[in-house]
Design an enzyme around this catalytic site. Sequence first.
Site, short mmCIF file in Angstrom:
data_model
loop_
_atom_site.label_atom_id
_atom_site.label_comp_id
_atom_site.label_asym_id
_atom_site.label_seq_id
_atom_site.Cartn_x
_atom_site.Cartn_y
_atom_site.Cartn_z
N ASP A 348 31.24 38.25 50.03
CA ASP A 348 31.27 38.92 49.13
C ASP A 348 31.22 38.12 47.64
O ASP A 348 31.35 38.90 46.70
CB ASP A 348 32.14 39.98 49.07
N SER A 373 31.64 37.34 41.89
CA SER A 373 32.43 38.25 42.85
C SER A 373 31.81 39.54 42.88
O SER A 373 31.74 40.33 41.89
CB SER A 373 33.83 38.20 42.12
N ARG A 374 31.40 39.77 44.05
CA ARG A 374 30.42 41.09 44.19
C ARG A 374 31.39 42.44 44.18
O ARG A 374 30.79 43.65 43.82
CB ARG A 374 29.45 40.95 45.17
N VAL A 375 32.62 42.38 44.71
CA VAL A 375 33.43 43.60 44.87
C VAL A 375 34.56 43.46 44.04
O VAL A 375 35.28 44.52 43.62
CB VAL A 375 33.48 43.88 46.34
#
Length: 511
Positions: A348, A373-375
Site C-alpha cells: 500500500d 503511503s496510499r492508505v
Amino acid sequence: MQNTKSSTSLTTALDQTLASFAQARTQTTLELTCREVGTVTFLGNSIARVVGLPNVRSQEQVKFADGSIGLAFNLDPNEVGVVLLNNHTDIKAGSQVQRTGRVLDTSVGESLLGRVVTALGTPLDQGGPLPLLERRPIERPAPTIMERAPVRVPLQTGIKVIDALVPIGRGQRQLIVGDRQTGKTAIALDTILNQKKHNVICIYCAIGQRSDAVAQLIATLRHEGAMDHCIVVVASGEETPALQYITPYTATAMAEYFMDKGRDVLIVYDDLIHHARAYRELSLLLRRPPGREAFPGDIFYLHSRLLERSTCLRSDLGGGSLTALPIVETEAGNLSAYIPTNLVSITDGQIYLTPTLFQKGVLPAVDVGRSVSRVGGKAQLSAYRAVAGDLRLMYSQFQELESFARFGTRLDESTQQSLVRGRRIRAVLRQDQQHPLTVSQQIALLLAANIGLLDEVPLAKIPDIEALLCRTVEQQLPDVCQRIVLGEKLSNEDCQALLEIARQSLHLVSG
Ligand code: ATP
Ligand code: MG
C-alpha cells in the site's frame, strides 16, 4: 500350611493377569494402515528427487529415514522434487521417504513472546524448551474482502519523516526499499521499539541475514526492554534455502494467532529479496524454467499470498490488525527491477531510501518524492494531518528548487525564502537512530518549522532547540498532548500554546 497359602495367591495373580490379557485382546481392534514409502533417487544441494510417492500432495511434509523433514515441491508424473529443511542429514540415494499426510505447521501462542526461534519453532535463545503450544499450518488463505475493515488507526513509528509524510496505519503493508546500508533495518527497528508504549506485538522475521547482524538487533531489543512484546524468527544466510523460504510464512502464522485474538501486530520481513533468491535457488535446482530476470514466473504469487494476509479485521471478528513492513534491497537504486516492482504493486505504499541522502548525512535517508503511503493518510491523527497537510508538497518543491539553485541562478526573494524554510524543515526531519518522538513532540516541532519560527535560526542550533522542546512540551501541556493522542482537532489556543513552548526553547538556546 504356608506353602498352600502362597500357591493360592500365585494362582489368583495369574488368573487376574490372564483376565486382563483376555480383556485387552477383545478391546484391541487391529486395523491395516497403508503407508506410502518412496525412495530417494537423487540427492542434490538442498533438494532430493523421490520415486514411489504417487499420491503425495503439493507442499506436503515428507519424512526421511533419518528423521529429517522435506517438503514436496515439484509433483512430476514419475517423480517428486522434495526440498530439504534440515542442513545436516544422513540421506543417501536409496534412503526411504514416508508421506506424513500433513502440511507444515508451527507452534503459535503467548509463550513465544520474548523468544528467538527458527522457522521450525526450535528456540535459539537461552530460554529453555518451549511449552506445548497450539499448532497452526504455516499458510492459510488471506481474510476475504468482507472480513476486512478500513485502515483507521495510525501505527506511530516515532520517526518524524515517516509519521508526517508517509504515515502508516494499522493493517497497512508498507514497503521499505533501498540499496545496501541505507538504514532499512534501522527504520524497522525504531518502529518496533516505539510500539512498546502502544501495545502492539512485534514480530521480526530475519531471512538470509548475517547472524551477527541479527544478534546485534536482538541485543538492542533486549537492551531497550522491547523483547517482551517481540518474537524474532530467524533463518540466517547459512540455513538451507527451503528454511529461508518458509520463514516469512511461519512468522505470519505466529502473528495471525494474535490478530485473531483482537490484538494489533506488526511484522517486519527483513528482507524479501533474500526470500526471493532462496525460492529461485530451489526452483532452479528443481529445474523449473526461469523467466524474467531469471526468476521463476510464479514469484509474484509468492509475495502476494504472503502480504495479503496482513489486514485490519472487522470489529465483530475481534478488530485485530496485522501491519506488514516488508523490506527489499535494490541494486544501484534500481526500483524498477523485477522483485521491487512486484512488491511496490502488492503493497500500500513504499518508503524509498537513497544512498545519496545517506552520504549527505540526511538521516533517515527517505526520498520524499519517491515515497508514498496510499492508505496511511486516512489513519493519521487529525491534529497531525492539519500540521503535515502541506508539508509534503512544500518539501518536494524545495528539493526541486534546491537542485536548480545549485546552478548559481539568481533567485528572487520568495524563492530564497522557500529555500531557507525548506532547509529548516529538512533539519527538523533529521533524526538519530533509537530516538523516537511522541506525536505531540513531533507536532510542536513541525508547527514551529511550518510557520517559519525557525527561519532565522542557524541550522546547527536546531537539534538543541528540538531536544529542549521535546523535554518540555509534555511536561507543560499535558492536556493538549492528551487531546492530540485522542485524535481531537487542535484549537487555535492549543496551537498558540505549542508555539509558545517552541518560542521559549528557541530563546533559551539562542540565549
Ligand atoms: P543492509 O542492506 O546491510 O541490511 P540496511 O539498509 O538495513 O543495511 P542499516 O543496517 O539499518 O541499513 O543501517 C546502516 C548503517 O546506518 C548502520 O550503521 C546504522 O547505524 C546507520 N544508520 C541508519 N539509520 C541511521 C540514523 N537515522 N542515524 C544514524 N545512523 C543511522
Ligand atoms: Mg538491513
